[in-house]
Design a protein around this motif. Sequence first.
Motif, PDB file in Angstrom:
ATOM      1  N   GLN A   1       0.816  -1.216   0.000  1.00 51.74           N
ATOM      2  CA  GLN A   1       0.000   0.000   0.000  1.00 51.74           C
ATOM      3  C   GLN A   1       0.851   1.268   0.000  1.00 51.74           C
ATOM      4  OE1 GLN A   1      -3.450   0.019   2.689  1.00 51.74           O
ATOM      5  NE2 GLN A   1      -3.030  -2.153   3.027  1.00 51.74           N
ATOM      6  N   LEU A   2       2.076   1.187   0.513  1.00 54.26           N
ATOM      7  CA  LEU A   2       2.885   2.387   0.698  1.00 54.26           C
ATOM      8  C   LEU A   2       4.194   2.416  -0.080  1.00 54.26           C
ATOM      9  CD1 LEU A   2       2.451   2.888   4.544  1.00 54.26           C
ATOM     10  CD2 LEU A   2       1.241   4.059   2.695  1.00 54.26           C
ATOM     11  N   LEU A   3       4.631   1.268  -0.567  1.00 51.52           N
ATOM     12  CA  LEU A   3       5.925   1.198  -1.247  1.00 51.52           C
ATOM     13  C   LEU A   3       5.739   0.702  -2.675  1.00 51.52           C
ATOM     14  CD1 LEU A   3       7.975  -0.540   1.596  1.00 51.52           C
ATOM     15  CD2 LEU A   3       8.203   1.846   0.848  1.00 51.52           C
TER      16      LEU A   3
ATOM     17  N   PRO B   1       7.138 -10.807  10.972  1.00 53.72           N
ATOM     18  CA  PRO B   1       7.867 -10.101   9.935  1.00 53.72           C
ATOM     19  C   PRO B   1       8.603  -8.871  10.473  1.00 53.72           C
ATOM     20  CG  PRO B   1       5.556  -9.580   9.751  1.00 53.72           C
ATOM     21  CD  PRO B   1       5.681 -10.603  10.844  1.00 53.72           C
ATOM     22  N   VAL B   2       9.687  -8.543   9.797  1.00 54.67           N
ATOM     23  CA  VAL B   2      10.497  -7.375  10.132  1.00 54.67           C
ATOM     24  C   VAL B   2      10.833  -6.651   8.838  1.00 54.67           C
ATOM     25  CG1 VAL B   2      12.690  -6.572  11.110  1.00 54.67           C
ATOM     26  CG2 VAL B   2      11.516  -8.524  12.142  1.00 54.67           C
ATOM     27  N   LEU B   3      10.600  -5.345   8.829  1.00 55.42           N
ATOM     28  CA  LEU B   3      10.982  -4.525   7.684  1.00 55.42           C
ATOM     29  C   LEU B   3      12.228  -3.747   8.066  1.00 55.42           C
ATOM     30  CD1 LEU B   3      10.137  -3.611   4.800  1.00 55.42           C
ATOM     31  CD2 LEU B   3       9.076  -1.620   5.900  1.00 55.42           C
ATOM     32  N   GLU B   4      13.303  -3.960   7.306  1.00 54.93           N
ATOM     33  CA  GLU B   4      14.572  -3.296   7.586  1.00 54.93           C
ATOM     34  C   GLU B   4      14.889  -2.288   6.491  1.00 54.93           C
ATOM     35  OE1 GLU B   4      19.265  -4.423   8.185  1.00 54.93           O
ATOM     36  OE2 GLU B   4      18.119  -5.392   6.595  1.00 54.93           O
TER      37      GLU B   4
ATOM     38  N   THR C   1      17.958   0.260  10.321  1.00 54.83           N
ATOM     39  CA  THR C   1      16.867   0.405  11.272  1.00 54.83           C
ATOM     40  C   THR C   1      15.758  -0.543  10.867  1.00 54.83           C
ATOM     41  OG1 THR C   1      15.939   2.259  10.035  1.00 54.83           O
ATOM     42  CG2 THR C   1      17.403   2.795  11.880  1.00 54.83           C
ATOM     43  N   ALA C   2      14.996  -0.999  11.835  1.00 51.61           N
ATOM     44  CA  ALA C   2      13.989  -2.015  11.547  1.00 51.61           C
ATOM     45  C   ALA C   2      12.678  -1.708  12.251  1.00 51.61           C
ATOM     46  CB  ALA C   2      14.500  -3.390  11.974  1.00 51.61           C
ATOM     47  N   LEU C   3      11.610  -2.122  11.605  1.00 49.43           N
ATOM     48  CA  LEU C   3      10.270  -2.051  12.158  1.00 49.43           C
ATOM     49  C   LEU C   3       9.807  -3.484  12.382  1.00 49.43           C
ATOM     50  CD1 LEU C   3       7.791  -0.288  12.879  1.00 49.43           C
ATOM     51  CD2 LEU C   3       7.068  -0.546  10.480  1.00 49.43           C
ATOM     52  N   TYR C   4       9.549  -3.819  13.637  1.00 48.65           N
ATOM     53  CA  TYR C   4       9.178  -5.179  14.019  1.00 48.65           C
ATOM     54  C   TYR C   4       7.666  -5.306  14.136  1.00 48.65           C
ATOM     55  CZ  TYR C   4      14.078  -5.995  15.146  1.00 48.65           C
ATOM     56  OH  TYR C   4      15.437  -6.135  15.067  1.00 48.65           O
ATOM     57  N   TRP C   5       7.175  -6.465  13.767  1.00 51.96           N
ATOM     58  CA  TRP C   5       5.761  -6.789  13.904  1.00 51.96           C
ATOM     59  C   TRP C   5       5.418  -6.892  15.379  1.00 51.96           C
ATOM     60  CZ3 TRP C   5       2.229  -6.625  10.229  1.00 51.96           C
ATOM     61  CH2 TRP C   5       0.972  -7.149  10.517  1.00 51.96           C
ATOM     62  N   PRO C   6       4.257  -6.435  15.813  1.00 49.83           N
ATOM     63  CA  PRO C   6       3.143  -5.969  15.005  1.00 49.83           C
ATOM     64  C   PRO C   6       3.271  -4.477  14.670  1.00 49.83           C
ATOM     65  CG  PRO C   6       2.448  -6.099  17.286  1.00 49.83           C
ATOM     66  CD  PRO C   6       3.877  -6.589  17.221  1.00 49.83           C
ATOM     67  N   PHE C   7       2.888  -4.136  13.441  1.00 47.47           N
ATOM     68  CA  PHE C   7       2.786  -2.737  13.046  1.00 47.47           C
ATOM     69  C   PHE C   7       1.578  -2.572  12.141  1.00 47.47           C
ATOM     70  CE2 PHE C   7       6.086  -4.687  10.297  1.00 47.47           C
ATOM     71  CZ  PHE C   7       5.571  -4.477   9.021  1.00 47.47           C
TER      72      PHE C   7
ATOM     73  N   GLN D   1       3.916   3.861   7.775  1.00 43.69           N
ATOM     74  CA  GLN D   1       4.085   5.143   7.103  1.00 43.69           C
ATOM     75  C   GLN D   1       5.085   6.025   7.861  1.00 43.69           C
ATOM     76  OE1 GLN D   1       0.424   7.402   6.717  1.00 43.69           O
ATOM     77  NE2 GLN D   1       1.106   8.155   4.733  1.00 43.69           N
ATOM     78  N   GLU D   2       5.002   6.057   9.177  1.00 50.42           N
ATOM     79  CA  GLU D   2       5.937   6.838   9.985  1.00 50.42           C
ATOM     80  C   GLU D   2       7.358   6.297   9.860  1.00 50.42           C
ATOM     81  OE1 GLU D   2       4.229   6.776  13.904  1.00 50.42           O
ATOM     82  OE2 GLU D   2       2.515   7.996  13.272  1.00 50.42           O
ATOM     83  N   PHE D   3       7.508   4.977   9.826  1.00 52.25           N
ATOM     84  CA  PHE D   3       8.828   4.360   9.661  1.00 52.25           C
ATOM     85  C   PHE D   3       9.431   4.749   8.318  1.00 52.25           C
ATOM     86  CE2 PHE D   3      11.398   0.711   8.187  1.00 52.25           C
ATOM     87  CZ  PHE D   3      12.401   0.748   9.152  1.00 52.25           C
ATOM     88  N   ILE D   4       8.636   4.644   7.264  1.00 51.36           N
ATOM     89  CA  ILE D   4       9.113   4.985   5.928  1.00 51.36           C
ATOM     90  C   ILE D   4       9.489   6.460   5.867  1.00 51.36           C
ATOM     91  CG2 ILE D   4       8.408   5.246   3.506  1.00 51.36           C
ATOM     92  CD1 ILE D   4       6.670   2.674   3.988  1.00 51.36           C
ATOM     93  N   ARG D   5       8.666   7.305   6.425  1.00 54.06           N
ATOM     94  CA  ARG D   5       8.958   8.735   6.437  1.00 54.06           C
ATOM     95  C   ARG D   5      10.257   9.025   7.173  1.00 54.06           C
ATOM     96  NH1 ARG D   5       4.491  10.869   9.071  1.00 54.06           N
ATOM     97  NH2 ARG D   5       3.292  10.385   7.213  1.00 54.06           N
ATOM     98  N   GLY D   6      10.500   8.300   8.247  1.00 53.66           N
ATOM     99  CA  GLY D   6      11.700   8.490   9.046  1.00 53.66           C
ATOM    100  C   GLY D   6      12.985   7.962   8.404  1.00 53.66           C
TER     101      GLY D   6
END
Length: 81
Positions: free
Chosen positions: A26-28, A53-56, A62-68, A74-79
């Motif tokens: 949806q965002l990438l 899942p983990v998005l790095e 830097t990584a965003l860990y589930w749950p998200f 969106q905030e992670f991507i912006r950052g």
Amino acid sequence: MENVIYNLYGTEGCHLCDDAELLCQQLLNKDDYRNVDIVSDDTLVELYSTSIPVLEHIESHTALYWPFNLQQLQEFIRGTN
């Protein structure tokens, strides 16, 4: 030329990983991330087996860990941009 910005770590058949990928879609752009199956890499299994899942963000590690949710993604991507 590949322009991958993010790795989405997970495993095949993981329903949470499928949910995370739907959020990413949806965002990438499709070319901005790649799915990485951690099963083929012992180091990745050690790092992420209980967290997928983990998005790095590849460049900053830097990584965003589930749950998200979509807003957190969106905030992670912006950052990371």
